[in-house]
Design an enzyme around this catalytic site. Structure first.
Site, PDB file in Angstrom:
ATOM      1  N   ASN A 198     -10.404   0.186  -1.133  1.00 12.52           N
ATOM      2  CA  ASN A 198      -9.074   0.109  -1.073  1.00 12.52           C
ATOM      3  C   ASN A 198      -8.063  -0.606  -2.468  1.00 12.52           C
ATOM      4  O   ASN A 198      -8.319  -1.845  -2.475  1.00 12.52           O
ATOM      5  CB  ASN A 198      -8.852  -0.503   0.417  1.00 12.52           C
ATOM      6  CG  ASN A 198      -7.066  -0.864   0.281  1.00 12.52           C
ATOM      7  OD1 ASN A 198      -5.568  -0.758  -0.600  1.00 12.52           O
ATOM      8  ND2 ASN A 198      -6.312  -1.331   1.158  1.00 12.52           N
TER       9      ASN A 198
ATOM     10  N   HIS B 130      -2.856   6.726   2.044  1.00 15.76           N
ATOM     11  CA  HIS B 130      -3.372   6.320   1.390  1.00 15.76           C
ATOM     12  C   HIS B 130      -4.925   5.152   1.490  1.00 15.76           C
ATOM     13  O   HIS B 130      -4.987   5.810   2.151  1.00 15.76           O
ATOM     14  CB  HIS B 130      -2.623   4.244   1.860  1.00 15.76           C
ATOM     15  CG  HIS B 130      -3.056   3.376   1.844  1.00 15.76           C
ATOM     16  ND1 HIS B 130      -3.981   2.862   0.003  1.00 15.76           N
ATOM     17  CD2 HIS B 130      -3.638   2.352   2.829  1.00 15.76           C
ATOM     18  CE1 HIS B 130      -4.234   1.222   0.200  1.00 15.76           C
ATOM     19  NE2 HIS B 130      -4.286   1.233   1.493  1.00 15.76           N
TER      20      HIS B 130
ATOM     21  N   CYS C 296       0.783  -1.337  -0.353  1.00 17.81           N
ATOM     22  CA  CYS C 296       0.696   0.065  -0.013  1.00 17.81           C
ATOM     23  C   CYS C 296       0.767   1.232   0.515  1.00 17.81           C
ATOM     24  O   CYS C 296       0.487   2.463  -0.594  1.00 17.81           O
ATOM     25  CB  CYS C 296      -1.017  -0.150   1.294  1.00 17.81           C
ATOM     26  SG  CYS C 296      -1.812  -1.545   1.276  1.00 17.81           S
TER      27      CYS C 296
END
Length: 314
Positions: free
Chosen positions: A270, A240, A112
Site C-alpha cells: 500500500n 487504491h 489514499c
C-alpha cells in the site's frame, strides 16, 4: 478549454525490496499470515531518498514520455501525506528540479485518495482557464511513519511515486478526464491516523475494511454514470491498492467483466497516494491497457475520504 486529458504517465520505486520473509525477521509474522490477510508479497523501501526525490523521479519519466518540454507546464500538484518539509512544498521542489520557471505549485493531502483529488483539481484548473498543462504526482514514503514492531501495519505499506502529465482539450474534442465523484466520512476519520510531530500510522483495520467493501462500490458506479460509461465498457479498473481482499470485493460489486483490474498491491504494498498512478503507469508500460481505453480510478482511505473518476488511457 472544455476539459483535459492524460498525455503520459511515469512511475518510480526505490530499488530495495522487502519480502514477507524479511519482515518475519523483524516482527512476529510469516508469509502465509500476510498473504492471507492483505495479499502482499513484497514492498519497496526508500533509503536515503525523500518524498520529493521519489516524486521527481516519477515526474521526470512522465515528462519525458509526454514529449513536452518541462517549461511548458504551468501547474504542479503533488498528493502526499508523508512529506516532512512544510516549505518549500514538494510540488515546488519538483518544479525547481525539472526547471519549470513559474508554475502554480501546491501539495494536497487526502491520504489514499490524494491522487484522484489532485487529478480532479488540476482538471478543474484547466477547465477554468487557470492552467493549460499540468503535472500531477502521487508520492509517498510510508516507511517514515511505520512502527516496525506493529505487525498490523508494518507489513502493509511501501514507498513509491507515480505521475501524470495532463493538458487541456479544445472545443469539439472529447475530454479524457471525466467528472469526479468525491467526498468523505469525517465521522470515521479516526480510523486511520498519522498525527503528532513524530508520527506513526495506526488504523482500525476492520472499520476501514467494512467501510471500503460496503460503501465504495456505489461511488464507483456513480463515477461511471457521470462519465456516461457503463461498467461493461471499462477497459481498466485501478483502485487504491489498499488490500487485495478489498480490491477484489469492490471489483466484483462493480461488475466490469472486460476491465483489467490493477493488483499492484501484491508486489508494491500500500503506497497511499502513490498507489493509483503507480499501478496505472505499470499497466500502460506493460501494454495491458490500450490507448483510449476507459479506466476507472478510485481512491479511498484515510479521512475517510474518497474520490473517483473515469479517464481515457494515454
Amino acid at each position: 478549454m472544455t476539459g483535459s486529458r492524460i498525455v503520459a504517465l511515469g512511475h518510480y520505486q526505490p530499488p530495495k525490496v522487502l519480502t514477507n520473509h524479511d519482515l518475519a525477521q523483524l516482527v512476529e509474522t510469516d508469509d502465509e499470515w500476510i498473504r492471507s490477510r492483505v495479499g502482499i508479497r513484497t514492498r519497496h523501501i526508500a533509503e536515503g531518498e525523500s518524498v520529493a526525490d521519489l516524486a521527481f523521479r516519477a515526474a521526470e519519466k512522465a515528462v519525458a514520455a509526454s514529449g513536452f518540454d518541462a517549461s511548458s507546464i504551468d501547474l504542479v500538484v503533488v498528493a502526499t501525506c508523508t512529506a516532512i518539509d512544510r516549505s518549500p512544498n514538494t510540488a515546488a521542489q519538483v518544479a525547481a528540479r525539472l526547471g519549470i520557471a513559474a508554475p502554480a505549485a501546491y501539495d494536497i493531502n487526502t491520504v489514499c485518495s490524494g491522487f484522484s483529488y489532485a487529478l480532479a483539481t488540476a482538471d478543474h484548473a484547466i477547465r477554468a482557464g487557470a492552467a493549460t498543462r499540468a503535472l500531477v504526482i502521487g508520492a509517498e514514503k510510508m516507511t517514515d511513519v511505520l512502527d516496525w514492531t506493529d505487525r498490523t501495519t508494518c507489513v502493509i505499506f511501501g514507498d513509491g511515486a507515480g505521475a501524470a502529465v495532463i493538458e487541456g482539450v479544445g472545443e469539439g474534442e472529447e475530454p479524457g478526464i471525466y467528472p469526479v465523484v468525491w467526498g468523505s466520512d469525517p465521522s470515521k476519520g479516526d480510523a486511520v491516523r498519522i498525527d503528532g510531530w513524530d508520527p506513526t500510522i495506526s488504523q482500525a483495520g476492520q472499520t476501514v475494511f467494512r467501510w471500503a467493501t460496503t460503501q465504495i462500490a456505489p461511488l464507483a458506479l456513480r463515477a461511471c454514470e457521470k462519465a456516461g460509461i457503463q461498467p461493461s465498457e471499462l477497459g481498466g479498473f485501478v483502485p487504491h491498492q489498499a488490500n487485495l481482499r478489498i480490491i477484489d470485493a469492490i471489483a466484483a460489486k462493480i461488475g466490469a467483466p472486460n476491465a483489467v483490474v490493477a493488483r499492484d498491491v501484491v508486489d508494491s504494498g500500500n503506497t497511499s497516494a502513490a498507489s493509483i498512478p503507480l499501478a496505472l503507469s505499470k499497466l500502460v508500460e506493460r501494454g495491458e491497457l490500450r490507448s483510449g481505453a476507459a479506466v476507472l480510478l478510485l481512491g479511498f482511505g484515510g479521512g475517510l475520504a474518497y474520490a473517483g473518476q473515469v479517464v481515457r488511457c494515454p
